[in-house]
Scaffold this motif. Structure first.
Motif: not given
Length: 169
Positions: A25, A115, A128, A132, A141-142, A145-146, A148
């Motif tokens: 990321v 995203f 998605q 993954h 993790e989906i 994500y934002r 992160q």
């Protein structure tokens, strides 16, 4: 074919980390600052400041076993050396100087804001999840994500640029 209007296509890059790398990321954000959507450094230097091209960009591609970073532009043949030098200089500057808060915020806003478009339908969510699983990532993790993306700091960008960019190669 237009006689007298020769151009050079420039591609500068190297191998990079796979999608599973723990710094995916922040490195993705670093490359977006260098040459991603919107006002990026390469476009600013090559187009706005020097008028050497109509566009310049950089992308970070990841695959299961590795990835690559590619910066690219087109320019007049007589400006090839200058353009190439400026591109490599921007790789070095990303390593040397901390990004300013506006650059980081712009890249974060783009990634975090776009995203939701990647998960707006059941088939997009399934895609998605499959991606993954293919890359060996945890599908949960989906959901994070934002977050992160938002947690990345200017120091993170400089750290990954120093570790993962190879302008001398």
């Amino acid at each position: 074919d237009r006689p007298g209007s020769a151009q050079t296509e420039i591609r500068v890059g190297h191998l990079a980390v796979p999608r599973t790398h723990p710094d995916f990321v922040p490195f993705d954000l670093a490359i977006r600052i260098l040459g991603g959507e919107g006002a990026n450094r390469l476009f600013g230097v090559l187009r706005s400041d020097r008028g050497l091209t109509y566009g310049a960009s950089a992308e970070f591609h990841t695959f299961k076993g590795g990835g690559n970073v590619v910066a690219e532009t087109d320019t007049r043949s007589v400006a090839t050396g200058e353009s190439l030098r400026l591109i490599v200089t921007e790789f070095v500057r990303l390593q040397r100087d901390a990004v300013n808060p506006a650059e980081l915020r712009g890249a974060q806003d783009y990634l975090a804001g776009s995203f939701p478009l990647t998960i707006e339908s059941p088939s997009a969510i399934a895609q998605q999840v499959l991606a993954h699983l293919f890359y060996g990532l945890n599908p949960t993790e989906i959901e994070t994500y934002r977050d992160q993306v938002e947690r990345v700091t200017a120091m993170d960008i400089q750290r990954v640029a120093r570790q993962l960019l190879k302008p001398d190669q």
